[in-house]
Design a protein around this motif. Sequence first.
Motif, short mmCIF file in Angstrom:
data_model
loop_
_atom_site.label_atom_id
_atom_site.label_comp_id
_atom_site.label_asym_id
_atom_site.label_seq_id
_atom_site.Cartn_x
_atom_site.Cartn_y
_atom_site.Cartn_z
N GLY A 56 30.82 21.43 41.82
CA GLY A 56 32.09 20.72 41.86
C GLY A 56 33.18 21.43 41.10
O GLY A 56 34.27 20.90 40.90
N GLN A 57 32.89 22.65 40.67
CA GLN A 57 33.90 23.47 40.02
C GLN A 57 33.52 24.93 40.13
O GLN A 57 32.36 25.26 40.38
CB GLN A 57 34.12 23.06 38.57
CG GLN A 57 32.89 23.03 37.70
CD GLN A 57 33.22 22.50 36.32
OE1 GLN A 57 33.89 23.18 35.56
NE2 GLN A 57 32.79 21.31 36.02
N LEU A 58 34.51 25.76 39.96
CA LEU A 58 34.32 27.19 40.10
C LEU A 58 35.16 27.88 39.03
O LEU A 58 36.37 27.70 38.98
CB LEU A 58 34.79 27.60 41.50
CG LEU A 58 34.60 29.03 41.98
CD1 LEU A 58 33.12 29.40 42.01
CD2 LEU A 58 35.19 29.17 43.37
N LEU A 59 34.50 28.61 38.14
CA LEU A 59 35.19 29.36 37.09
C LEU A 59 35.16 30.83 37.45
O LEU A 59 34.10 31.40 37.64
CB LEU A 59 34.54 29.14 35.73
CG LEU A 59 35.12 29.92 34.55
CD1 LEU A 59 36.57 29.52 34.30
CD2 LEU A 59 34.29 29.71 33.30
N VAL A 60 36.34 31.42 37.58
CA VAL A 60 36.45 32.83 37.93
C VAL A 60 37.16 33.53 36.79
O VAL A 60 38.29 33.18 36.46
CB VAL A 60 37.23 33.01 39.25
CG1 VAL A 60 37.34 34.48 39.60
CG2 VAL A 60 36.57 32.23 40.37
N LYS A 61 36.50 34.50 36.20
CA LYS A 61 37.11 35.26 35.12
C LYS A 61 37.76 36.51 35.68
O LYS A 61 37.22 37.16 36.55
CB LYS A 61 36.05 35.64 34.09
CG LYS A 61 35.39 34.41 33.50
CD LYS A 61 35.37 34.49 32.04
CE LYS A 61 34.72 33.21 31.50
NZ LYS A 61 35.04 32.97 30.17
N LYS A 62 38.94 36.80 35.19
CA LYS A 62 39.71 38.00 35.56
C LYS A 62 40.17 37.97 37.01
O LYS A 62 40.15 38.96 37.70
CB LYS A 62 38.90 39.27 35.28
CG LYS A 62 38.45 39.41 33.86
CD LYS A 62 39.62 39.46 32.91
CE LYS A 62 39.12 39.57 31.49
NZ LYS A 62 40.07 39.21 30.51
N PHE A 63 40.63 36.82 37.48
CA PHE A 63 41.23 36.71 38.82
C PHE A 63 42.69 37.03 38.72
O PHE A 63 43.35 36.37 37.93
CB PHE A 63 41.06 35.29 39.35
CG PHE A 63 42.17 34.86 40.28
CD1 PHE A 63 42.18 35.29 41.59
CD2 PHE A 63 43.21 34.08 39.84
CE1 PHE A 63 43.20 34.90 42.44
CE2 PHE A 63 44.24 33.69 40.69
CZ PHE A 63 44.22 34.10 41.99
N PRO A 64 43.24 37.81 39.46
CA PRO A 64 43.23 39.26 39.38
C PRO A 64 43.45 39.74 37.96
O PRO A 64 42.97 40.78 37.60
CB PRO A 64 44.37 39.70 40.28
CG PRO A 64 45.19 38.49 40.53
CD PRO A 64 44.32 37.30 40.23
N SER A 65 44.15 39.02 37.16
CA SER A 65 44.26 39.44 35.75
C SER A 65 44.19 38.25 34.81
O SER A 65 44.41 38.40 33.63
CB SER A 65 45.58 40.19 35.54
OG SER A 65 46.66 39.33 35.77
N VAL A 66 43.88 37.08 35.35
CA VAL A 66 43.74 35.89 34.52
C VAL A 66 42.52 35.11 34.99
O VAL A 66 41.95 35.40 36.03
CB VAL A 66 44.98 34.98 34.58
CG1 VAL A 66 46.19 35.66 34.01
CG2 VAL A 66 45.25 34.51 35.98
N ASN A 67 42.16 34.09 34.25
CA ASN A 67 41.04 33.24 34.61
C ASN A 67 41.53 32.07 35.46
O ASN A 67 42.65 31.63 35.34
CB ASN A 67 40.37 32.68 33.36
CG ASN A 67 39.82 33.78 32.47
OD1 ASN A 67 39.45 34.84 32.93
ND2 ASN A 67 39.76 33.50 31.19
N VAL A 68 40.63 31.56 36.31
CA VAL A 68 40.93 30.39 37.13
C VAL A 68 39.75 29.43 37.04
O VAL A 68 38.60 29.84 37.18
CB VAL A 68 41.16 30.77 38.61
CG1 VAL A 68 41.31 29.54 39.46
CG2 VAL A 68 42.36 31.66 38.74
#
Length: 143
Positions: A56-68
Amino acid sequence: MKRRDFINWVGLGGIASSLPVAICLQQRFAIAACSEQTTSDVWQTVGTVAELDQNGQLLVKKFPSVNVLLVGTSESENLIAVNPTCTHSGCTVTWNTEGNKFACPCHGAEYGSDGQVQRGPATEPLKTYTAKIENNSVLVKPN
């Protein structure tokens, strides 16, 4: 001209000539010296529907230069996407499903689902993103 003066002049020129590129990369918006297209108007894939639906959630580090941090599922009416970096301490906030808010584990700051501060010590809101699902991909675009 002395050799030392020449070396200092050349070094300063090199730094000055690379400054506009560094500004473009950090600010992510067009200025006169930037020749690349900005990323603020481009949808970017951050994951798949299966990855999002798993927790139910998605953590993306360094998307493109920040976290989401993206919250929701493929069945959700609205997906919530923020930069999960606490604006007070820089810690990564987590999503509290029961309270429908983001919480910082370091100093207790809380943010609403729209990224706005609900409880300090933070004073600045979280950066938000527009999110959508297209085919099997989860896409995000900075606001």
